[in-house]
Write a protein that holds these residues in place. Sequence first.
Motif, mmCIF file in Angstrom:
data_model
loop_
_atom_site.group_PDB
_atom_site.id
_atom_site.type_symbol
_atom_site.label_atom_id
_atom_site.label_comp_id
_atom_site.label_asym_id
_atom_site.label_seq_id
_atom_site.Cartn_x
_atom_site.Cartn_y
_atom_site.Cartn_z
ATOM 1 N N TYR A 273 57.104 84.544 133.177
ATOM 2 C CA TYR A 273 56.879 83.770 134.394
ATOM 3 C C TYR A 273 58.191 83.301 135.016
ATOM 4 N N GLN A 274 59.044 82.668 134.236
ATOM 5 C CA GLN A 274 60.292 82.139 134.777
ATOM 6 C C GLN A 274 61.173 83.254 135.330
ATOM 7 N N GLU A 275 61.134 84.407 134.688
ATOM 8 C CA GLU A 275 61.949 85.538 135.131
ATOM 9 C C GLU A 275 61.519 86.035 136.508
ATOM 10 N N ILE A 276 60.223 86.300 136.659
ATOM 11 C CA ILE A 276 59.775 86.922 137.905
ATOM 12 C C ILE A 276 59.719 85.930 139.066
ATOM 13 N N MET A 277 59.843 84.625 138.760
ATOM 14 C CA MET A 277 59.883 83.620 139.821
ATOM 15 C C MET A 277 61.310 83.307 140.265
ATOM 16 N N SER A 278 62.279 83.943 139.659
ATOM 17 C CA SER A 278 63.664 83.685 140.023
ATOM 18 C C SER A 278 64.061 84.546 141.230
ATOM 19 N N LYS A 279 64.939 84.013 142.080
ATOM 20 C CA LYS A 279 65.372 84.727 143.285
ATOM 21 C C LYS A 279 66.090 86.025 142.952
ATOM 22 N N ASP A 280 66.843 86.022 141.843
ATOM 23 C CA ASP A 280 67.541 87.250 141.454
ATOM 24 C C ASP A 280 66.559 88.381 141.160
ATOM 25 N N PHE A 281 65.374 88.032 140.674
ATOM 26 C CA PHE A 281 64.377 89.050 140.347
ATOM 27 C C PHE A 281 63.753 89.622 141.613
ATOM 28 N N TYR A 282 63.377 88.751 142.561
ATOM 29 C CA TYR A 282 62.593 89.242 143.704
ATOM 30 C C TYR A 282 63.409 89.471 144.979
ATOM 31 N N LYS A 283 64.733 89.363 144.889
ATOM 32 C CA LYS A 283 65.550 89.484 146.096
ATOM 33 C C LYS A 283 65.421 90.849 146.776
ATOM 34 N N ASP A 284 65.144 91.890 146.001
ATOM 35 C CA ASP A 284 65.017 93.240 146.573
ATOM 36 C C ASP A 284 63.564 93.709 146.673
ATOM 37 N N ILE A 285 62.622 92.790 146.496
ATOM 38 C CA ILE A 285 61.192 93.114 146.551
ATOM 39 C C ILE A 285 60.611 92.605 147.864
ATOM 40 N N ASP A 286 59.748 93.409 148.476
ATOM 41 C CA ASP A 286 58.998 92.920 149.638
ATOM 42 C C ASP A 286 57.859 92.062 149.095
ATOM 43 N N ARG A 287 58.037 90.752 149.189
ATOM 44 C CA ARG A 287 57.098 89.831 148.546
ATOM 45 C C ARG A 287 55.734 89.783 149.231
ATOM 46 N N MET A 288 55.603 90.455 150.398
ATOM 47 C CA MET A 288 54.316 90.516 151.078
ATOM 48 C C MET A 288 53.475 91.705 150.610
ATOM 49 N N ASP A 289 54.040 92.561 149.780
ATOM 50 C CA ASP A 289 53.285 93.702 149.266
ATOM 51 C C ASP A 289 52.139 93.222 148.374
ATOM 52 N N TYR A 290 51.133 94.091 148.218
ATOM 53 C CA TYR A 290 50.033 93.794 147.312
ATOM 54 C C TYR A 290 50.528 93.998 145.878
ATOM 55 N N ALA A 291 50.379 92.964 145.061
ATOM 56 C CA ALA A 291 51.013 92.981 143.746
ATOM 57 C C ALA A 291 50.009 92.881 142.603
ATOM 58 N N HIS A 292 50.319 93.615 141.550
ATOM 59 C CA HIS A 292 49.669 93.458 140.253
ATOM 60 C C HIS A 292 50.724 92.873 139.324
ATOM 61 N N VAL A 293 50.525 91.627 138.916
ATOM 62 C CA VAL A 293 51.501 90.936 138.083
ATOM 63 C C VAL A 293 51.004 90.898 136.644
ATOM 64 N N THR A 294 51.881 91.289 135.724
ATOM 65 C CA THR A 294 51.588 91.206 134.296
ATOM 66 C C THR A 294 52.591 90.260 133.661
ATOM 67 N N LEU A 295 52.113 89.131 133.173
ATOM 68 C CA LEU A 295 52.976 88.154 132.516
ATOM 69 C C LEU A 295 53.074 88.478 131.025
ATOM 70 N N THR A 296 54.284 88.362 130.487
ATOM 71 C CA THR A 296 54.491 88.659 129.063
ATOM 72 C C THR A 296 54.704 87.385 128.249
ATOM 73 N N ASP A 297 54.493 86.216 128.862
ATOM 74 C CA ASP A 297 54.599 84.952 128.125
ATOM 75 C C ASP A 297 53.553 84.911 127.020
ATOM 76 N N GLU A 298 53.946 84.348 125.876
ATOM 77 C CA GLU A 298 52.992 84.236 124.776
ATOM 78 C C GLU A 298 51.926 83.191 125.051
ATOM 79 N N GLN A 299 52.282 82.149 125.800
ATOM 80 C CA GLN A 299 51.307 81.121 126.164
ATOM 81 C C GLN A 299 50.901 81.299 127.617
ATOM 82 N N ASP A 300 49.613 81.148 127.908
ATOM 83 C CA ASP A 300 49.144 81.253 129.280
ATOM 84 C C ASP A 300 49.811 80.189 130.147
ATOM 85 N N VAL A 301 50.165 80.588 131.348
ATOM 86 C CA VAL A 301 50.795 79.671 132.304
ATOM 87 C C VAL A 301 49.702 78.956 133.094
#
Length: 378
Positions: A273-301
């Motif tokens: 969660y913390q990784e994909i919410m960082s600006k460095d992660f999404y700076k080159d992504i079109d954040r308006m695209d339709y997304a399928h997000v898979t979180l790898t955190d051991e605890q549910d967010v």
Amino acid sequence: MRFLHLADLHIGKRLNEFSLIEDQKFIFDKILNIIDEKKIEAVLIAGDVYDKPVPSAEAVTVLNSFLNSLAKRNLKVFVISGNHDSQERIGFGAELISQSGVYMSKPFSGNVETHKIKDEYGEINIYMLPFIKPAMVKHVYEEADIDSYDSAMAYVMEQTKVDEGERNLLIAHQFVRGADRCDSEEVSVGGIDEVSVENFKRFDYVALGHLHSPQHIKSEFVRYSGTPLKYSFSEARHQKTALIVDMKEKGNITLEKVPLIPKHDMIEIKGKYQEIMSKDFYKDIDRMDYAHVTLTDEQDVLHAMELLRTVYPNIMKLDYDNTRTRSNNEIKGGENVEKKQPLDLFKEFYELQNNQPMSCEQADFMDKLIKDVWEVNE
């Protein structure tokens, strides 16, 4: 003659509760631009015009606008119904509409509807075969020995007169054996809906619909155009294209693919969660695209979807890939249940379900909750 081969428009489709109608309007405008730029002379639409047999009023309006735009360009347009369509609705007013150069397939009655068009090389025969099932064919040809989709198709093709000395083009909507499916398509158990490519050997080009991935079967000229948009995350890595077919003299056909760039692409995002919410992660992504997000955190967010949508507003799907979700443990009846404390039983259940033991913080919380509920005093 320069054709544009389209299929599986699925107008009115909803995906993960998101309406795609605006995306469809956008891509139809792109297609019209391609038609103008590439000087297309005829358009083939190989079924699944709508996403449902009874389309919404909005979907009907979108198709009406698209067909009107095509007719104003003095194009010939050939449209067949697919398995998602109502043959009667697609064929309504076909004779009247044909006066504008738009030919809508009628309900299957035994004969494959045929039209002739001319270019500088002579006549081209356009065969329009809507989606057929064995029962439809058996209803018309009661004497025929039909026990499968393939035998139904073979029988219909046997009844169809084709002059192989002329140029012949077939528009059909079936699953040809050997083709690849996507998750967004309907699947028949055991492949009972498959037909053989040999049924189409008399045609110079076969414009197919039904499968969403662009591909050809055995011959370069027996081809699925694929969908103009992505309709499942199994298609996320596909490049959707407009397929142009140049048919010149007999035996001379060339193909060209023009990329279709959507209003919103489909992307798959995976990480903590913390990784994909960082600006460095999404700076080159079109954040308006339709997304399928898979979180790898051991605890549910907590409230993950709500929080993620502050950065990725068009998330369609959220799931987890962690120790818990990869577990294949089977939860069975416990042993010596009467001798165990409630907290111990819950710890066992948690570990079986999540493939990892409870943390100290979780155990303390559960212990307090059990005592509060059962009003146990220290």
